[in-house]
Structures are given as structure tokens and as C-alpha cells.
Design an enzyme around this catalytic site. Structure first.
Site, mmCIF file in Angstrom:
data_model
loop_
_atom_site.group_PDB
_atom_site.id
_atom_site.type_symbol
_atom_site.label_atom_id
_atom_site.label_comp_id
_atom_site.label_asym_id
_atom_site.label_seq_id
_atom_site.Cartn_x
_atom_site.Cartn_y
_atom_site.Cartn_z
ATOM 1 C CD GLU A 47 53.779 3.527 84.165
ATOM 2 O OE1 GLU A 47 53.862 4.025 83.495
ATOM 3 O OE2 GLU A 47 53.944 2.032 84.384
ATOM 4 N NE ARG A 102 49.789 -0.433 82.643
ATOM 5 C CZ ARG A 102 50.919 -0.735 82.448
ATOM 6 N NH1 ARG A 102 50.736 -1.417 81.193
ATOM 7 N NH2 ARG A 102 51.354 0.570 82.342
ATOM 8 C CG HIS A 115 47.663 12.657 88.792
ATOM 9 N ND1 HIS A 115 48.077 11.236 89.202
ATOM 10 C CD2 HIS A 115 48.116 11.584 86.991
ATOM 11 C CE1 HIS A 115 48.999 10.265 88.793
ATOM 12 N NE2 HIS A 115 48.356 10.540 87.739
ATOM 13 C CD GLU A 129 47.861 12.556 92.805
ATOM 14 O OE1 GLU A 129 46.199 12.649 92.693
ATOM 15 O OE2 GLU A 129 48.333 12.261 92.055
ATOM 16 C CB CYS A 162 46.009 7.618 87.413
ATOM 17 S SG CYS A 162 46.586 7.734 86.071
HETATM 18 N N1 GLN Z 1 50.036 4.049 82.445
HETATM 19 C C1 GLN Z 1 50.531 4.659 83.994
HETATM 20 C C2 GLN Z 1 50.400 2.394 83.687
HETATM 21 O O1 GLN Z 1 49.995 2.029 82.978
HETATM 22 C C3 GLN Z 1 49.919 4.601 84.602
HETATM 23 C C4 GLN Z 1 49.857 6.399 84.887
HETATM 24 C C5 GLN Z 1 49.382 6.966 86.051
HETATM 25 O O2 GLN Z 1 49.373 6.525 86.835
HETATM 26 N N2 GLN Z 1 49.700 7.978 85.650
HETATM 27 O O3 GLN Z 1 49.951 2.654 84.597
#
Ligand code: GLN
Length: 198
Positions: free
Chosen positions: A56, A114, A176, A178, A91
Site C-alpha cells: 500500500e 493508483r 507483481h 515476484e 506495483c
Molecule cells: N493499491 C496499492 C496502492 O495504491 C498498490 C497495490 C499493490 O502494490 N499490489 O498502493
């Protein structure tokens, strides 16, 4: 021995360690993973490459700006000052690289939005194409952001949408890698870090 700095503010950190280890044995490049929680960790470890995981970005900004960590502005400046050290942001990590909010220039030449696919329910997997790796790549998107504009080199495409960008040695992916079981981008990170060292 390559030192890989893994930013540990929050989020999907441990799967990156498995991918780095797989890339290391695949390429015969020995690595040491250094966990970076605060600015002093970055300076004492002086990593050859950096990973900013997903999670996040709002929480990461809070923990990374907290006085006990103070990591984020110093990390962004470190990345600007050491352009030969490769960086992989995935991400939420891609959000921080595209929109660092420290008053300096973005670390990749792209704008990002985002949660642009919708809610958790709209998370998905699909095959991507990576011009950087020269092959398909399994994409795992979890509450992913979307690039709204891009002046950087393209490192991954989902159909006709850019999902990975590259400016110099900094790569930002909205998915992602990973969690995909494919360590191609981690191979790239290790290979580029080794090249920069030589
Ligand atoms: N929704 C997340 C954000 O805004 C990102 C999601 C993620 O890293 N899987 O930071």
C-alpha cells in the site's frame, strides 16, 4: 558478492527474496539480501541494486516519512545520485517511483494512477509481453495502478497498454513479478547490478 537492498516499509516483501535467490542460483551471481527499513540501513548497506515491493503506497509513504525511519526522501535522492545502480519497483513501488512527492524529479518518466483497475475484486492474471526480456511474462495484477502517460522506455505491455516502464536503470512495473513464479525481471536486476560493478 552483490548486495541487494530490499525496502521493507510494508507489503509483499518476502516473495521477492525467493525470486532473488532463484535468480542468483540461475545466473551464478552470489547475492546477499539487505533489509532496508531506515535511511541508516541504506547507507550502511550501500546496495548494488534496490527493490521496492508492492503493498500500500499510502502506508509506505507514512512509514517511510516517519521520523524513526526517514527512509523515503533519502532513498529517492540516493537513486538519483547513483544512476548506475538498478532499481526494480513493483506495483506500490512503481507508484512511489513515478510519484515520489519529495519535491524532486520522478524516478521514472511516467505518470501513474493508483487503484485504476478498480477494487480488490478486479485483480487479475494475464500474459504480458516484455520487450526488456524479449519474451512473454505472466502478469499478476493486484489492485494495480495504471500509467496515465509515459515518456519512458517500455519494459512490459499488456495488449496495447503499457504496464512496465524503464528510465535508465530504474524499472517500474504495475504488476507483481515476484508472485508469478518467473524471475526474469530479478535476473535483469542482478545482471545489470553485476555489469555496473565491473
Ligand atoms: N493499491 C496499492 C496502492 O495504491 C498498490 C497495490 C499493490 O502494490 N499490489 O498502493
Amino acid at each position: 558478492m552483490l548486495r541487494i537492498g530490499l525496502v521493507m516499509l510494508q507489503g509483499a516483501r518476502h516473495a521477492h527474496i525467493a525470486s532473488i535467490e532463484a535468480a542468483s542460483s540461475n545466473s551464478n551471481i552470489p547475492v546477499e539480501v539487505h533489509e532496508i527499513r531506515k535511511l541508516s540501513d541504506l547507507h550502511s548497506s550501500d546496495p548494488h541494486a534496490i527493490i521496492l515491493p508492492g503493498g500500500e503506497s499510502t502506508t509506505m509513504r507514512l512509514t517511510g516519512l516517519d521520523k524513526s525511519s526517514n527512509l523515503l526522501p533519502g532513498l529517492f535522492q540516493w537513486i538519483r545520485d547513483k544512476p548506475d545502480r538498478p532499481v526494480l519497483g513493483t506495483c506500490a513501488g512503481a507508484i512511489l517511483l513515478s510519484d515520489p512527492r519529495d519535491g524532486g524529479t520522478p524516478l521514472v518518466d511516467a505518470c501513474i494512477d493508483r487503484n485504476a483497475y478498480g477494487r480488490q475484486y478486479d485483480s487479475f492474471q494475464d500474459t504480458l509481453y516484455s520487450p526488456l526480456l524479449g519474451r512473454d511474462f505472466p502478469g499478476v495484477f493486484i489492485r494495480a495502478p495504471r500509467f496515465t502517460s509515459n515518456d519512458a522506455e517500455i519494459s512490459a505491455m499488456h495488449g496495447d497498454e503499457v504496464v512496465g516502464v524503464r528510465s535508465g536503470n530504474v524499472i517500474a512495473l504495475t504488476f507483481h513479478p515476484e508472485l508469478s513464479g518467473d524471475h526474469g525481471f530479478h535476473d535483469w536486476l542482478l545482471g545489470s547490478a553485476k555489469e555496473a560493478m565491473e
